[in-house]
Design a protein around this motif. Structure first.
Motif, PDB file in Angstrom:
ATOM      1  N   MET A  53       0.936  -1.033  -0.065  1.00 17.70           N
ATOM      2  CA  MET A  53      -0.089   0.043   0.024  1.00 17.70           C
ATOM      3  C   MET A  53       0.661   1.069  -0.268  1.00 17.70           C
ATOM      4  SD  MET A  53      -1.179   0.105   3.948  1.00 17.70           S
ATOM      5  CE  MET A  53      -1.970  -1.633   4.003  1.00 17.70           C
ATOM      6  N   LYS A  54       0.442   2.132  -0.571  1.00 15.30           N
ATOM      7  CA  LYS A  54       1.109   3.664  -0.355  1.00 15.30           C
ATOM      8  C   LYS A  54       0.233   4.475   0.497  1.00 15.30           C
ATOM      9  CE  LYS A  54       2.817   3.099  -5.314  1.00 15.30           C
ATOM     10  NZ  LYS A  54       2.421   3.463  -6.672  1.00 15.30           N
ATOM     11  N   ILE A  55       1.226   5.362   1.194  1.00 12.29           N
ATOM     12  CA  ILE A  55       0.690   6.211   1.943  1.00 12.29           C
ATOM     13  C   ILE A  55       1.517   7.875   1.582  1.00 12.29           C
ATOM     14  CG2 ILE A  55      -0.284   4.913   3.544  1.00 12.29           C
ATOM     15  CD1 ILE A  55       2.112   5.980   5.440  1.00 12.29           C
ATOM     16  N   LYS A  56       1.035   8.894   1.879  1.00 17.64           N
ATOM     17  CA  LYS A  56       1.799  10.167   1.572  1.00 17.64           C
ATOM     18  C   LYS A  56       1.784  10.714   3.248  1.00 17.64           C
ATOM     19  CE  LYS A  56       0.831  11.312  -3.083  1.00 17.64           C
ATOM     20  NZ  LYS A  56      -0.213  11.571  -3.876  1.00 17.64           N
ATOM     21  N   ILE A  57       3.097  11.299   3.440  1.00 18.94           N
ATOM     22  CA  ILE A  57       3.370  11.669   4.626  1.00 18.94           C
ATOM     23  C   ILE A  57       3.578  13.287   4.332  1.00 18.94           C
ATOM     24  CG2 ILE A  57       4.647  11.807   6.951  1.00 18.94           C
ATOM     25  CD1 ILE A  57       4.851   8.595   6.297  1.00 18.94           C
ATOM     26  N   GLN A  58       3.054  14.066   5.243  1.00 18.92           N
ATOM     27  CA  GLN A  58       3.355  15.661   5.238  1.00 18.92           C
ATOM     28  C   GLN A  58       4.770  15.755   5.996  1.00 18.92           C
ATOM     29  OE1 GLN A  58       1.817  18.126   3.336  1.00 18.92           O
ATOM     30  NE2 GLN A  58       3.840  19.159   3.742  1.00 18.92           N
ATOM     31  N   ARG A  59       5.738  15.704   5.053  1.00 19.71           N
ATOM     32  CA  ARG A  59       7.192  16.206   5.701  1.00 19.71           C
ATOM     33  C   ARG A  59       7.609  17.959   5.296  1.00 19.71           C
ATOM     34  NH1 ARG A  59      11.273  11.564   5.619  1.00 19.71           N
ATOM     35  NH2 ARG A  59      12.066  12.498   7.355  1.00 19.71           N
ATOM     36  N   GLN A  60       8.668  18.190   5.043  1.00 20.49           N
ATOM     37  CA  GLN A  60       8.584  19.395   4.482  1.00 20.49           C
ATOM     38  C   GLN A  60       8.112  19.418   3.212  1.00 20.49           C
ATOM     39  OE1 GLN A  60      13.026  19.739   4.909  1.00 20.49           O
ATOM     40  NE2 GLN A  60      12.820  21.266   6.134  1.00 20.49           N
ATOM     41  N   ARG A  61       7.924  18.290   2.420  1.00 17.35           N
ATOM     42  CA  ARG A  61       6.811  18.390   1.189  1.00 17.35           C
ATOM     43  C   ARG A  61       6.384  16.973   1.486  1.00 17.35           C
ATOM     44  NH1 ARG A  61      12.077  17.797  -0.707  1.00 17.35           N
ATOM     45  NH2 ARG A  61      12.370  19.832  -1.464  1.00 17.35           N
ATOM     46  N   LEU A  62       5.182  16.791   0.790  1.00 21.08           N
ATOM     47  CA  LEU A  62       4.262  15.540   0.928  1.00 21.08           C
ATOM     48  C   LEU A  62       5.166  14.322   0.272  1.00 21.08           C
ATOM     49  CD1 LEU A  62       1.458  14.939   1.923  1.00 21.08           C
ATOM     50  CD2 LEU A  62       0.731  15.318  -0.076  1.00 21.08           C
ATOM     51  N   THR A  63       5.473  13.285   1.095  1.00 17.66           N
ATOM     52  CA  THR A  63       6.280  12.542   0.469  1.00 17.66           C
ATOM     53  C   THR A  63       5.379  11.005   0.498  1.00 17.66           C
ATOM     54  OG1 THR A  63       8.177  13.705   1.639  1.00 17.66           O
ATOM     55  CG2 THR A  63       8.703  11.401   0.954  1.00 17.66           C
ATOM     56  N   LEU A 114       2.693  -4.425   4.346  1.00 18.11           N
ATOM     57  CA  LEU A 114       2.340  -5.135   5.402  1.00 18.11           C
ATOM     58  C   LEU A 114       0.770  -5.483   5.196  1.00 18.11           C
ATOM     59  CD1 LEU A 114       3.760  -2.524   8.138  1.00 18.11           C
ATOM     60  CD2 LEU A 114       4.806  -4.815   7.624  1.00 18.11           C
ATOM     61  N   LYS A 115       0.455  -6.510   6.374  1.00 17.73           N
ATOM     62  CA  LYS A 115      -0.854  -6.927   6.085  1.00 17.73           C
ATOM     63  C   LYS A 115      -1.736  -6.486   7.220  1.00 17.73           C
ATOM     64  CE  LYS A 115      -3.360 -11.105   6.366  1.00 17.73           C
ATOM     65  NZ  LYS A 115      -3.553 -12.338   7.581  1.00 17.73           N
ATOM     66  N   ASN A 116      -2.815  -5.503   6.959  1.00 22.32           N
ATOM     67  CA  ASN A 116      -3.738  -4.857   7.865  1.00 22.32           C
ATOM     68  C   ASN A 116      -3.099  -3.960   8.962  1.00 22.32           C
ATOM     69  OD1 ASN A 116      -6.244  -4.212   8.775  1.00 22.32           O
ATOM     70  ND2 ASN A 116      -6.449  -6.093   9.959  1.00 22.32           N
ATOM     71  N   PRO A 117      -2.190  -3.275   8.715  1.00 24.54           N
ATOM     72  CA  PRO A 117      -1.106  -2.679   9.867  1.00 24.54           C
ATOM     73  C   PRO A 117      -2.008  -1.540  10.468  1.00 24.54           C
ATOM     74  CG  PRO A 117      -0.568  -2.060   7.502  1.00 24.54           C
ATOM     75  CD  PRO A 117      -1.610  -2.940   7.450  1.00 24.54           C
ATOM     76  N   THR A 118      -1.494  -1.198  11.439  1.00 24.67           N
ATOM     77  CA  THR A 118      -1.872   0.021  11.982  1.00 24.67           C
ATOM     78  C   THR A 118      -1.062   1.168  11.625  1.00 24.67           C
ATOM     79  OG1 THR A 118      -0.217  -0.048  13.986  1.00 24.67           O
ATOM     80  CG2 THR A 118      -2.398  -1.118  14.370  1.00 24.67           C
ATOM     81  N   LEU A 119      -1.233   2.506  11.715  1.00 27.80           N
ATOM     82  CA  LEU A 119      -0.380   3.366  11.296  1.00 27.80           C
ATOM     83  C   LEU A 119       0.906   3.480  11.960  1.00 27.80           C
ATOM     84  CD1 LEU A 119       0.096   6.046   9.282  1.00 27.80           C
ATOM     85  CD2 LEU A 119      -1.080   7.190  10.957  1.00 27.80           C
ATOM     86  N   LEU A 120       1.015   3.134  13.174  1.00 30.42           N
ATOM     87  CA  LEU A 120       2.105   3.123  13.772  1.00 30.42           C
ATOM     88  C   LEU A 120       3.062   2.000  13.234  1.00 30.42           C
ATOM     89  CD1 LEU A 120       4.200   4.388  15.969  1.00 30.42           C
ATOM     90  CD2 LEU A 120       2.896   2.862  17.613  1.00 30.42           C
ATOM     91  N   GLU A 121       2.623   0.943  12.945  1.00 27.85           N
ATOM     92  CA  GLU A 121       3.434  -0.098  12.385  1.00 27.85           C
ATOM     93  C   GLU A 121       4.087   0.403  11.056  1.00 27.85           C
ATOM     94  OE1 GLU A 121       1.229  -4.012  14.610  1.00 27.85           O
ATOM     95  OE2 GLU A 121       0.389  -3.273  12.681  1.00 27.85           O
ATOM     96  N   ALA A 149      -1.976   7.131  15.918  1.00 31.25           N
ATOM     97  CA  ALA A 149      -1.516   6.234  15.043  1.00 31.25           C
ATOM     98  C   ALA A 149      -1.397   4.557  15.367  1.00 31.25           C
ATOM     99  CB  ALA A 149       0.117   6.734  14.750  1.00 31.25           C
ATOM    100  N   CYS A 150      -1.337   4.446  16.690  1.00 26.10           N
ATOM    101  CA  CYS A 150      -1.419   3.091  16.942  1.00 26.10           C
ATOM    102  C   CYS A 150      -2.854   2.345  17.000  1.00 26.10           C
ATOM    103  CB  CYS A 150      -0.853   3.033  18.435  1.00 26.10           C
ATOM    104  SG  CYS A 150      -1.857   3.566  20.001  1.00 26.10           S
ATOM    105  N   GLY A 151      -3.737   3.269  16.861  1.00 30.69           N
ATOM    106  CA  GLY A 151      -4.998   2.612  16.656  1.00 30.69           C
ATOM    107  C   GLY A 151      -5.810   2.763  15.738  1.00 30.69           C
ATOM    108  N   TYR A 152      -4.989   3.466  14.585  1.00 32.06           N
ATOM    109  CA  TYR A 152      -5.653   3.453  13.323  1.00 32.06           C
ATOM    110  C   TYR A 152      -5.234   2.648  12.137  1.00 32.06           C
ATOM    111  CZ  TYR A 152      -6.915   5.587   8.638  1.00 32.06           C
ATOM    112  OH  TYR A 152      -7.300   5.570   7.532  1.00 32.06           O
ATOM    113  N   LYS A 153      -6.094   1.618  11.750  1.00 34.92           N
ATOM    114  CA  LYS A 153      -5.637   0.944  10.545  1.00 34.92           C
ATOM    115  C   LYS A 153      -5.696   1.527   9.313  1.00 34.92           C
ATOM    116  CE  LYS A 153      -5.420  -2.962  13.046  1.00 34.92           C
ATOM    117  NZ  LYS A 153      -6.280  -4.343  12.974  1.00 34.92           N
ATOM    118  N   VAL A 154      -4.384   1.340   8.541  1.00 34.93           N
ATOM    119  CA  VAL A 154      -4.038   2.232   7.316  1.00 34.93           C
ATOM    120  C   VAL A 154      -4.795   1.894   6.111  1.00 34.93           C
ATOM    121  CG1 VAL A 154      -2.051   2.645   5.723  1.00 34.93           C
ATOM    122  CG2 VAL A 154      -1.878   2.865   8.370  1.00 34.93           C
ATOM    123  N   GLN A 155      -5.205   2.686   5.221  1.00 31.86           N
ATOM    124  CA  GLN A 155      -5.889   2.365   4.014  1.00 31.86           C
ATOM    125  C   GLN A 155      -5.115   2.854   2.947  1.00 31.86           C
ATOM    126  OE1 GLN A 155      -9.067   0.947   3.843  1.00 31.86           O
ATOM    127  NE2 GLN A 155      -8.805   0.887   6.176  1.00 31.86           N
TER     128      GLN A 155
END
Lengths: 231, 554
Positions: free
Chosen positions: A1-11, A17-24, A62-68
């Protein structure tokens, strides 16, 4: 899966991973792809309040959210960003002290019943993650607003039979406090502990009226006024 | 700014110590690596022990006996007497400052039975006992003039020239990346345990990395009983997240794949963990069953357990079995302190999980750690304040004497400043060398950290033997010698968690060696330390393992 993280720029990052939490997912990125990704975490079980952030503009732990797939991760709002997903909470937490969020004990502690206990059991579940603070629109117009978690803490103590000086707390939340809230309910929607600061603020308004205060927004015309616009 | 007392760590023990020292008129500063309510204390679920007899007959004497029994011969009877007899007062104090304890129908503080207890003794606030105590303590600190410095990571303790007393700490300010030195003749370490040596095989928060113990031993203090690590019987199988002992206290069963119970669920944790381990080794899967307690009871008394099981295991304990396994949970060993909570370094105190007050011995009872942090937190705070007063008087006397000879003052001050400058430079060099060194990283420390955790869970876990321990020691020594090949890729000074995690990892490696050498020497089984090659308790080892940086003291 792909996610974007807002750092100095959106990266963009991709993890497998299988059904991970955001923290994972964040841990996976940090330890295997980019050691410089910066965020806070602690208990990984939703009770220490360290890892609050925003996903698609909504506050989560982050530890309680399942990433989409496609999620966009950003730091909390209304607080200065230190780096990446880490914000400086000093000012936010400082509103606790300004709101007198502690018990003034009585010489003899009164007994509490199960009903007394229920009155503020939920409010005492607060983990100070600042999700509510981040979601609150009032900060756009008033940076000194005492804010949802501090006001919930005030409610916790003024509703406690053991509190010796409830009026002192009610006095201090009149300015930049309960009447500044717009009752928009955003704080309730994002609280990971199911606390409604909005409801607590409404209860504090009732208590304030009992102590002789009135809503300053309605006081300009004087007398009976049920919220018609004032000009 | 002059500070009388520094408290390192803002968990329950640190906050209680700070409050008590402050009450004695001291200027107190708390330094924490995160914010004050982020600590491990927030994760304590089950309760805090005190023989109040609110839910069934109980006595202080029974509390003492149960604690002594579980300690398996290596605890101080005096310390346990003090702990248990102070307990009712400790809970009364928590109640007076606003902790939202659950209540009985008779308007008393509710109590429940945890493992190894002869009566319902654990006072609880649903299953959020630690969270509610921690936040109430934090609120009390806000009511005081105690200074809180957040986001500062402990690097080292600074000693006097003769190495006999402490004179401050160096910390890394996470936000600026600068090394800061805080001077004080009195330092209280309250930095928590070291169970994250087991990495993902631990219930603990990620910051439970033994920073205080490692700094203490580097400064010349002693550590004791490091080989005693408690495994909690019921962590969620896929995430190691804690499911409170109160689930069993309320009547929950442990079942294997055949749906059979195989152990008295309310034995002390070491015994239950070993029984589960034996089942797992036979190929069984193990489950916690609380279905029969009913939804209403679960939501009222164990709301967090239901939430955690749903979120992290994807099952609802109201109508499903909870898959569990035992993982590292609490470290009985720690910084060796005397009955005043002071170490052999003058002015250096330690309290909470980072210290060894000899009250848990070889196996801690559920509900005694929250108790320990209140009782000994108060005692350490008071003793530190007394000591600080003595020092202040001494300094004043000295100043009188010195005033007769002004030259001497100038010389002395000049000398101290030079020394401090030197110390500070050295620390900065050590810390920042990680950031400045040419990128020459051959070994990824994150991989080694995970490997260390797996190695400890397998070889230094619930069951150990000579071979498993010695081969683990060899590997740990290899990791230590490889440290120069590891390093940090993130070169930023601002909030560099890559650097902090590397420093934490190095602390854990330092402690790993001590845990192992203690476990190898102890050729017996006692409490949480179980040697399959020496399965019996041996009178000859009825003693504490005490070490300093030069090796075994006794």
């Amino acid at each position: 899966m792909k996610i974007k993280i807002q750092r100095q720029r959106l990266t963009e990052y991709e993890v497998n991973l299988k059904n991970p939490t955001l923290l994972e997912v964040l841990n996976e990125i940090k330890t295997t792809q980019d050691n410089s990704l910066t965020y806070s975490s602690g208990c990984k079980s939703s009770v220490c309040g360290s890892c609050a952030m925003r996903v698609n503009s909504k506050e989560v732990l982050a530890c309680g959210y399942k990433v989409q797939d496609g999620d966009i991760i950003e730091p909390l709002n209304n607080m200065p960003i230190i780096r990446d997903l880490v914000v400086n909470m000093d000012k936010a937490l400082g509103f606790n002290k300004k709101s007198i969020t502690w018990l003034n004990p009585q010489a003899n502690t009164p007994e509490l019943s199960q009903d007394d206990e229920k009155r503020n059991a939920l409010q005492s579940d607060c983990i100070l993650c600042s999700s509510c603070y981040s979601s609150c629109p009032v900060y756009a117009v008033n940076e000194e607003f005492k804010g949802p978690f501090s006001l919930t803490r005030v409610f916790k103590y003024v509703s406690d039979k053991r509190e010796a000086k409830p009026k002192e707390k009610i006095d201090v939340i009149q300015l930049n406090g309960i009447w500044d809230c717009t009752l928009c309910n955003e704080c309730t929607l994002v609280c990971p502990q199911g606390i409604s600061s909005k409801a607590d603020i409404e209860k504090l308004r009732m208590k304030s009226i009992q102590f002789g205060y009135s809503d300053p927004n309605f006081s300009i015309g004087g007398g009976l006024d049920f919220g018609a616009p004032q000009f | 700014m002059k500070r009388d007392i520094l408290v390192i760590g803002a968990g329950g023990a640190g906050l209680v110590a700070a409050l008590n020292a402050h009450e004695k008129g001291m200027k107190v500063t708390i330094i924490t690596k995160d914010y004050p309510t982020r600590s491990q204390t927030s994760m304590a679920q089950g309760g805090i022990n005190a023989a109040l007899g609110n839910a069934g007959e109980d006595s202080v004497q029974s509390h003492i006996e149960n604690t002594l029994k579980s300690a398996q011969g290596i605890a101080s009877e005096d310390a346990i007497n003090y702990l248990c007899s102070s307990a009712p007062q400790a809970v009364e104090w928590l109640n007076s400052i606003g902790v939202q304890f659950s209540r009985t129908k008779e308007n008393k503080i509710a109590q429940r039975t945890l493992g190894g207890a002869s009566a319902p003794r654990a006072c609880y606030a649903q299953d959020y006992t630690g969270l509610k105590i921690l936040h109430t303590l934090y609120d009390r600190v806000l009511a005081s003039e105690i200074e809180i410095l957040s986001d500062r990571y402990l690097l080292d303790l600074i000693n006097s020239q003769d190495k006999k007393s402490v004179c401050g700490v160096s910390v890394l300010n996470k936000r600026t990346g600068e090394v800061e030195v805080y001077e004080s003749r009195v330092v209280i370490l309250a930095t928590g345990g070291y169970a994250r040596v087991y990495d993902k095989h631990s219930t603990n928060a990620v910051g439970t990395t033994g920073d205080g113990q490692a700094a203490a031993i580097r400064a010349g203090a002693r550590l004791s009983d490091m080989e005693f690590v408690q495994f909690h019987p019921t962590a969620l199988k896929s995430s190691s997240i804690l499911i409170s002992e109160s689930a069993r206290g309320a009547g929950g069963y442990l079942l294997n794949s055949k749906n059979e119970r195989f152990v008295d669920e309310l034995l002390p944790r070491d015994k239950v963990a070993r029984a589960i381990d034996a089942q797992i080794k036979k190929g069984e899967d193990i489950f916690l069953d609380i279905r029969h307690l009913g939804e209403e009871f679960i939501d009222k008394e164990l709301p967090q357990e239901r939430k955690l099981a749903l979120l992290y295991e994807g099952i609802d304990p109201v109508n499903e079995l909870i898959p569990i396994k035992p993982v590292a949970h609490y470290t009985m060993g720690g910084i060796e302190v005397d009955e005043d909570s002071q170490t052999i370094i003058k002015g250096l105190f330690a309290v909470g999980e980072c210290a060894n007050h000899r009250v848990h011995g070889a196996n801690r009872l559920g509900g005694n750690s929250l108790l320990e942090l209140v009782v000994f937190g108060a005692q350490a705070g008071e003793n530190a304040a007394e000591y600080a007063k003595e020092i202040l008087n001494q300094v004043q006397d000295d100043e009188h004497e010195i005033q007769d000879d002004e030259h001497e003052i100038q010389d002395d001050e000049g000398k101290v400043q030079d020394d401090e400058g030197e110390v500070q430079d050295k620390i900065i060099q050590n810390c920042h060398s990680e950031l400045d060194s040419e990128s020459n990283i051959e070994i990824d420390f994150y991989k080694i950290k995970a490997e260390l955790g797996d190695l400890f869970y397998k070889n230094v876990g619930i069951i150990r033997d000579k071979n498993s321990l010695e081969s683990a020691l060899k590997k740990v020594q290899k990791f230590i010698s490889d440290i120069p090949l590891m390093g940090v890729n993130d070169r930023s000074k601002i909030y560099n968690t890559n650097l902090i995690e590397f420093l934490e990892f190095k602390n854990m490696l330092e402690l790993s060696e001590l845990i192992l050498s203690g476990a190898i020497v102890r050729e017996e089984s006692r409490g949480a330390h179980f040697r399959s090659d020496f399965p019996q308790e041996d009178e000859k080892f009825k003693m504490h393992t005490i070490k300093d940086k030069n090796g075994v003291v006794s």
